[in-house]
Design a protein around this motif. Structure first.
Motif, PDB file in Angstrom:
ATOM      1  N   ASN A  45      44.179 -63.602  21.537  1.00 39.53           N
ATOM      2  CA  ASN A  45      42.655 -63.676  21.435  1.00 39.53           C
ATOM      3  C   ASN A  45      41.971 -63.936  22.585  1.00 39.53           C
ATOM      4  OD1 ASN A  45      42.137 -63.556  18.683  1.00 39.53           O
ATOM      5  ND2 ASN A  45      42.944 -65.658  18.175  1.00 39.53           N
ATOM      6  N   TYR A  46      42.462 -64.228  23.677  1.00 46.29           N
ATOM      7  CA  TYR A  46      41.665 -64.336  24.862  1.00 46.29           C
ATOM      8  C   TYR A  46      40.713 -63.397  25.584  1.00 46.29           C
ATOM      9  CZ  TYR A  46      40.332 -66.199  29.382  1.00 46.29           C
ATOM     10  OH  TYR A  46      39.712 -66.756  30.450  1.00 46.29           O
ATOM     11  N   ASN A  81      34.183 -57.066  34.058  1.00 50.95           N
ATOM     12  CA  ASN A  81      34.815 -58.158  34.877  1.00 50.95           C
ATOM     13  C   ASN A  81      35.317 -59.417  34.088  1.00 50.95           C
ATOM     14  OD1 ASN A  81      34.004 -57.022  37.423  1.00 50.95           O
ATOM     15  ND2 ASN A  81      31.991 -57.489  37.090  1.00 50.95           N
ATOM     16  N   LYS A  82      35.861 -58.833  33.032  1.00 51.93           N
ATOM     17  CA  LYS A  82      36.547 -59.858  32.074  1.00 51.93           C
ATOM     18  C   LYS A  82      38.228 -59.790  32.108  1.00 51.93           C
ATOM     19  CE  LYS A  82      32.514 -60.609  28.960  1.00 51.93           C
ATOM     20  NZ  LYS A  82      32.395 -62.034  29.666  1.00 51.93           N
ATOM     21  N   TYR A  83      38.885 -60.791  31.596  1.00 56.02           N
ATOM     22  CA  TYR A  83      40.213 -60.847  31.296  1.00 56.02           C
ATOM     23  C   TYR A  83      40.645 -60.804  29.961  1.00 56.02           C
ATOM     24  CZ  TYR A  83      40.650 -61.547  36.532  1.00 56.02           C
ATOM     25  OH  TYR A  83      40.719 -61.554  37.737  1.00 56.02           O
ATOM     26  N   TRP A 103      35.261 -57.827  20.977  1.00 63.10           N
ATOM     27  CA  TRP A 103      34.066 -58.803  21.324  1.00 63.10           C
ATOM     28  C   TRP A 103      32.779 -57.944  21.490  1.00 63.10           C
ATOM     29  CZ3 TRP A 103      31.944 -58.081  26.262  1.00 63.10           C
ATOM     30  CH2 TRP A 103      30.945 -59.079  26.820  1.00 63.10           C
ATOM     31  N   ARG A 104      33.070 -56.796  21.932  1.00 64.28           N
ATOM     32  CA  ARG A 104      31.718 -56.092  22.119  1.00 64.28           C
ATOM     33  C   ARG A 104      31.040 -55.646  20.807  1.00 64.28           C
ATOM     34  NH1 ARG A 104      28.346 -54.308  24.329  1.00 64.28           N
ATOM     35  NH2 ARG A 104      28.647 -52.426  25.061  1.00 64.28           N
ATOM     36  N   LEU A 125      45.462 -61.845  18.121  1.00 61.37           N
ATOM     37  CA  LEU A 125      44.216 -61.145  17.821  1.00 61.37           C
ATOM     38  C   LEU A 125      44.402 -60.514  16.598  1.00 61.37           C
ATOM     39  CD1 LEU A 125      41.081 -60.217  18.543  1.00 61.37           C
ATOM     40  CD2 LEU A 125      42.397 -58.130  19.333  1.00 61.37           C
ATOM     41  N   ILE A 126      43.458 -60.831  15.392  1.00 61.87           N
ATOM     42  CA  ILE A 126      43.376 -60.267  14.274  1.00 61.87           C
ATOM     43  C   ILE A 126      42.066 -58.932  14.161  1.00 61.87           C
ATOM     44  CG2 ILE A 126      42.875 -60.646  11.816  1.00 61.87           C
ATOM     45  CD1 ILE A 126      45.453 -61.993  12.960  1.00 61.87           C
ATOM     46  N   THR A 127      42.591 -57.951  13.891  1.00 64.20           N
ATOM     47  CA  THR A 127      41.529 -56.796  13.847  1.00 64.20           C
ATOM     48  C   THR A 127      41.786 -56.266  12.291  1.00 64.20           C
ATOM     49  OG1 THR A 127      43.053 -55.468  14.887  1.00 64.20           O
ATOM     50  CG2 THR A 127      41.623 -56.352  16.335  1.00 64.20           C
TER      51      THR A 127
END
Length: 305
Positions: free
Chosen positions: A41-42, A20-22, A120-121, A59-61
């Motif tokens: 990044n959001y 349930n995220k965006y 994030w995970r 986003l930096i990965t």
């Protein structure tokens, strides 16, 4: 649901994510119906707004190829997914102009922003994320084994494809010499056109990947009793068919008994990579929608596989 009728460079779209995220993606470039997305990044439970600083940062990965920290960009094809929500436009900064990417994400889907969720995970629950990803991989592998579907991505115009093939110079000796002019011409096209050429080549090789064609390649033809059949040679034999032009290809595709005998042209597989290196001085990285490896065409080998 988005209400945007046309997509423009700088547009920002909220994307649905698991739990349930965006997330959010930014349009960095547009070529025809292909879009270069920057994953931002959001990540949050609330739909992002254009004022949020994280939608302004890419986003930096860590790259899977060289372990370097890099901005996350990828090309996608097709229509804007209905699940994406337009939240505004932020014009590209000077340093964002002309950004390139070798990453192709296939057809544009609602999962286009998933990378920020993965990061994030991994940061918030590394052990749980590892278990989740391993389960997903096992389920995906099992599905692929049960029902492997092949579907081509965007391909170059057929007339352009065959015009490149027609530049193979059979008056010269050696595969490299024969292919030289075709590689040089292909290198003058855009990076994206080189990818689309590779897609068209892969699909044509895929179409020729049938048991009936394999039975007609000459001395090392396919037979249920004969162990001399070489999947690699059959691939190179299919390359030879395409290398001899559109008329030969279409004739043999429809009539397998006309398959060229004891003939191969392996260098055809290198046309895109050689042209890309000539143009950019970098290795060519691209995964086609249809594999050209022997036995990939499930319908073509339905009596054997």
């Amino acid at each position: 649901m988005n209400s945007k009728k046309s997509v423009q460079v700088g547009d920002i779209f909220a994307t649905p994510l698991p739990m349930n995220k965006y997330g959010a993606v930014k349009i960095m470039n547009i070529i025809d119906r292909s879009y270069l997305l920057g994953i931002t990044n959001y990540i949050g439970e609330q739909r992002p707004t254009i004022a949020n600083q994280n939608v302004r940062q890419i986003l930096i990965t860590k790259s899977l190829l060289n372990e370097k920290e890099e901005p996350t960009f990828m090309w996608v094809d097709g229509k804007l997914p209905k699940e994406l929500i337009y939240i505004g436009n932020i014009p590209l900064a000077q340093e964002e102009l002309g950004i390139e990417s070798n990453v192709f994400g296939g057809i544009w889907s609602k999962e286009c922003g998933i990378d920020v969720y993965y990061k994030w995970r991994e940061e918030t629950d590394p052990q749980g994320f590892k278990i989740e990803m391993q389960k997903n991989i096992e389920e995906s592998d099992a599905y692929a084994r049960r029902n492997k579907l092949m579907k081509p991505k965007k391909m170059i115009d057929d007339q352009v494809f065959w015009s490149i093939i027609s530049l193979l110079d059979w008056s010269k000796e050696g595969e490299e010499a024969i292919a030289e002019a075709a590689i040089e011409e292909l290198s003058t096209l855009t990076v994206w056109q080189i990818r689309h050429f590779e897609e068209a080549l892969s699909y044509k090789l895929f179409l020729l990947d049938t048991e009936e064609h394999a039975k007609e390649i000459g001395e090392y033809c396919f037979s249920n009793q004969d162990q001399q059949f070489s999947p690699d040679f059959f691939l190179y034999a299919r390359c030879a068919v395409i290398a001899h032009g559109k008329i030969v290809f279409e004739d043999i595709l429809s009539t397998p008994s006309k398959m060229l005998k004891d003939t191969e042209f392996e260098i055809l597989l290198s046309l895109s990579s050689e042209a890309y290196y000539l143009k950019k001085g970098k290795e060519f990285e691209y995964e086609s929608g249809c594999s050209y490896e022997t036995f990939s065409n499930k319908e073509g080998w339905e009596n054997t596989l």
